[in-house]
Design an enzyme around this catalytic site. Structure first.
Site, mmCIF file in Angstrom:
data_model
loop_
_atom_site.group_PDB
_atom_site.id
_atom_site.type_symbol
_atom_site.label_atom_id
_atom_site.label_comp_id
_atom_site.label_asym_id
_atom_site.label_seq_id
_atom_site.Cartn_x
_atom_site.Cartn_y
_atom_site.Cartn_z
ATOM 1 C CG HIS A 43 -1.917 -1.067 1.149
ATOM 2 N ND1 HIS A 43 -2.839 -1.249 0.345
ATOM 3 C CD2 HIS A 43 -2.010 -2.251 2.151
ATOM 4 C CE1 HIS A 43 -3.294 -2.510 0.789
ATOM 5 N NE2 HIS A 43 -2.659 -3.255 1.832
ATOM 6 N NE ARG A 328 12.559 16.039 19.723
ATOM 7 C CZ ARG A 328 11.507 16.150 20.584
ATOM 8 N NH1 ARG A 328 10.670 15.051 20.535
ATOM 9 N NH2 ARG A 328 11.294 17.435 21.339
ATOM 10 C CG ASN A 331 18.884 16.895 9.386
ATOM 11 O OD1 ASN A 331 19.284 15.968 9.623
ATOM 12 N ND2 ASN A 331 19.287 17.904 8.638
ATOM 13 C CB SER A 365 19.052 25.568 13.910
ATOM 14 O OG SER A 365 18.680 24.999 12.606
ATOM 15 C CG HIS A 369 19.022 26.843 8.388
ATOM 16 N ND1 HIS A 369 19.150 26.376 9.350
ATOM 17 C CD2 HIS A 369 18.744 26.025 7.432
ATOM 18 C CE1 HIS A 369 19.033 24.921 9.328
ATOM 19 N NE2 HIS A 369 18.478 24.959 8.006
#
Length: 457
Positions: A43, A328, A331, A365, A369
């Protein structure tokens, strides 16, 4: 489908749930990636087949349209040539970074540990000197590759390759040094009778770690007995196909939308809303393809090539109902590094303050970025800091333990909005620099300045 097939499917689903439930941060055991197990269920595999059929139809439509209108294939690679170039510089910078990370870091750490024979104040002074050397090295690894990108004006994709490798090596360096420092501190806390001979990590263990698909250093990892070359070829082959599909979506769906910014003189509210909604569907396809291509194909390909047995690079983020568990699970590789070396250390320093530690992880973070985008694009516009740093923290505390289908719908609705708004504002900033007399950049708006912005690298 027979009863036996149904029973096998139910058993496969049950085994996947148990695998996810018992995963622990920093623990390495032999296990497959989640999608590898899910694709054993007919499926779920049908959903993948539906995506493949859809992409075949998309390519077929483009091919037939070109043959009707032009009498030939009209596939253009102009965008590719504009965004990828000067690869010899990329190869040189990457080689120097890798050689420096492999030899300088390992033997520098070895020298620090091997000559650490002082006591008292002299030992602290010795450790501080090496700590400063370590900080200076990390700073140099941040500055020098970025300076080369700016100096040679590398295209955006070429810049992204160097920056991605730079950040990956920075995290691996810190993990290796941090784990060996932990060994030293454990030895120092033991009594003379309890102390064992300290064995520093071997160079081949460190070299394996530099290329293994993990950011947490261990002297030994679970390994498979053989390399299945058919899986290696399959994973990297799918990765190349996905690169082609992503490029096709960007050139045929996103780029016509981006040209509106340079053909329209005024950016109205109606223009903004219609453009953001037009960016959503192609953006979702790009995100799905990028996730599958990198986290499943690329990392599994390297894991099989290096006989790395732990393939849990992601979890079932599509089933989650809160922002905290989403980041969480999206990645796992980077999350584990942030959790072990940032979150846990900050909790110790802040006397167990979880909210402060979580906020710092989200902001860190967002900063990295944003750093990635600053150097790649050549200008600073704090879009990612505002979006992930501000809204990410708000979502984290607004829905910390949300449950139920409605919250899963909210989260899945937020994803296409996110992947549309971020490129919208970046292209808007680029167009403002292209038309400085008609539009204002972020910094012009902030300082109420009508002159063109000078905040470029």
């Amino acid at each position: 489908m027979s009863i036996n097939d149904n029973l096998k499917n139910h058993e496969s689903i049950h085994s996947v749930k148990v695998l996810i439930k018992h995963r622990r941060t920093g623990e390495f055991i032999a296990r497959k990636s989640l999608l590898t197990d899910l694709f054993q269920i007919s499926h779920i595999n049908c959903v993948r087949n539906a995506f493949i059929a859809g992409f075949i139809l998309m390519i077929s439509r483009q091919t037939i349209t070109d043959l009707i209108h032009y009498g030939r294939f009209n596939w253009t690679f102009e965008l590719l040539f504009q965004t990828v170039g000067k690869l010899h510089i990329v190869a040189i910078v990457w080689s120097l970074m890798t050689l420096s990370t492999a030899f300088t870091v390992f033997y520098g750490t070895y020298m620090w540990i091997n000559n650490r024979k002082f006591v008292g104040v002299y030992l602290k002074f010795y450790d501080i000197i090496w700590l400063l050397i370590y900080v200076c090295y990390l700073t140099g690894l941040m500055v020098i590759p970025s300076w080369q990108i700016i100096k040679y004006q590398l295209p955006i994709v070429s810049s992204a390759i160097i920056l991605a490798e730079q950040l990956r090596q920075l995290m691996k360096i810190h993990s290796f040094v941090r784990e060996n420092v932990g060994k030293i501190l454990q030895q120092s806390n033991k009594s003379i009778d309890q102390k064992l001979s300290f064995e520093f990590s071997h160079f081949n263990q460190y070299l394996y770690f530099l290329f293994a698909p993990t950011l947490l250093y261990r002297d030994n990892y679970p390994r498979t007995s053989i390399i299945q070359w058919n899986i290696v070829m399959k994973m990297f082959g799918q990765f190349i196909i996905i690169l082609f599909l992503v490029y096709n979506i960007i050139t045929n769906f996103w780029m016509p939308i981006f040209t509106r910014f340079f053909t329209n003189d005024d950016i109205t509210f109606e223009f903004m809303i219609s453009t953001i909604f037009d960016l959503m569907l192609p953006g979702v396809l790009i995100v799905i393809l990028s996730f599958y291509g990198f986290f499943h194909c690329w990392l599994n390909g390297f894991a099989e090539l290096l006989r790395f047995a732990d393939r849990m690079f992601y979890e079932d983020w599509w089933n989650l109902t809160s922002a905290a568990t989403f980041w969480r699970s999206w990645n796992v590789v980077v999350h584990d590094w942030l959790y072990v070396y940032v979150y846990q250390d900050l909790r110790k320093l802040s006397n167990g303050n979880r909210n402060l530690s979580t906020s710092c992880v989200v902001l860190l973070s967002a900063i990295f970025h944003e750093y990635f985008m600053i150097v790649s694009l050549g200008f600073f516009s704090p879009i990612l800091i505002a979006w992930f740093g501000l809204f990410g923290v708000l979502f984290r505390f607004a829905f910390p333990r949300a449950k139920g289908t409605r919250w899963n719908i909210v989260l899945l609705t937020f994803v296409p909005i996110c992947v549309a708004i971020i490129p919208y504002f970046y292209v808007l900033e680029v167009s403002a620099r292209y038309f400085p007399s008609k539009r204002k950049t972020f910094w012009n708006i902030m300082f109420n300045n009508d002159k063109p912005s000078n905040y470029e690298l």
